[in-house]
Design an enzyme around this catalytic site. Structure first.
Site: not given
Ligand code: NAD
Length: 265
Positions: A9, A154-155, A158
């Protein structure tokens, strides 16, 4: 109203989900989870997302997902097995957007889908899911005489490469041409690689700045080149798709679903 547990979140996608959920009357954020020790634990998820208070504090207690109908996971690939197990233990549907899963993590998703509904998609946007189908069709029509190359940007934050979406696009090319991706994939080139073998599918990852997600599939023949591109201008494109998937998943029997199922493509 579908009650949601947002896992991750405090992250970029988690925040977009919390914000976008406020615009919909089909879903409500009931639970917000992030990892143990994250500085946002205990803070209001809406405030962390830049929206204003929603009365839900971010917690690190996975047992609280029982207060929701559906879990949405955008965290880290290493966390996915524990999160799908939490969905199974609670008997709840789960939407997984997290990418970069290894074989064992992927197996955990498949195992969970035997017990609860699981929507799993590398990209939740409507445009990209339409692109998967357009690419499959184009590759089928143009065949092996047109070289297929995929680029993704991507940013800089990633952590996995190539993107799950680029993998999905490579699979779509292979499916259209009736190939096995593992037999023909080329994950970047360097050095004396020789001439390009016919039928190869090249995939290339660029990491730069704050780019949310750009993908292009090039199909190049001797006299012409077709390029199919998608550019995300806001994470809300993925968040809105994931929220739609969550509302849909709550009504489904156990099974593994993609966004094509959710969107009826
Ligand atoms: P991010 O690093 O900004 O956010 C991830 C969050 O998950 C962080 O707040 C982190 O603390 C938390 N987290 C990590 N391990 C955890 C755990 N064990 N328990 C609970 N929370 C935990 O990353 P993001 O940019 O939000 O991307 C997250 C994932 O989603 C990546 O794998 C990204 O590639 C993927 N993504 C998928 C889509 C899609 O449409 N499917 C789109 C964007 C990003």
């Amino acid at each position: 109203m579908t009650r949601l547990a947002i896992l991750g979140a405090a992250g970029r996608m988690g925040s977009a989900l919390v914000r976008c959920a406020q615009q919909l009357d089909t879903v409500d954020v009931a639970v917000a989870i992030d990892r143990q020790g994250h500085p946002a634990i205990g803070r209001d998820a809406g405030v962390v997302a830049g929206h204003g208070s929603i009365g839900v504090a971010i917690s690190d207690d996975l047992a609280t997902v029982r207060s929701a109908d559906v879990l949405i996971d955008f965290t880290s690939h290493t966390a996915v097995p524990r999160h799908v197990q939490a969905a199974v233990d609670a008997g709840r549907a789960v939407v997984i957007g997290t990418t970069g899963l290894d074989e064992a993590e992927t197996a955990a998703v498949h195992a969970a889908a035997k017990v609860v509904p699981v929507v799993w998609a590398p990209n939740m946007s409507l445009g990209v899911n339409l692109l998967f189908e357009l690419v499959r069709q184009a590759a089928a029509v143009l065949g092996l005489d047109y070289d297929a190359e995929i680029t993704e940007t991507h940013h800089r934050h990633k952590t996995d490469a190539p993107s799950g979406t680029a993998l999905g696009l490579a699979k779509a090319v292979a499916a259209g041409r009736q190939q096995q991706l593992a037999d023909v994939a080329c994950w970047g080139r360097e050095g004396q690689v020789g001439a390009r073998p016919k039928g190869e599918i090249g995939v290339h990852a660029i990491r730069a700045g704050d780019v949310i997600g750009d993908h292009t599939v090039i199909l190049a023949g001797d006299n012409e080149r077709l390029e199919l591109s998608h550019r995300a201008s806001s994470r809300d494109a993925f968040a809105m798709g994931a929220l739609r998937a969550a509302h849909w998943a709550a009504q489904q029997p156990a099974g593994l679903y993609g966004m094509n199922d959710v969107l009826g493509l």
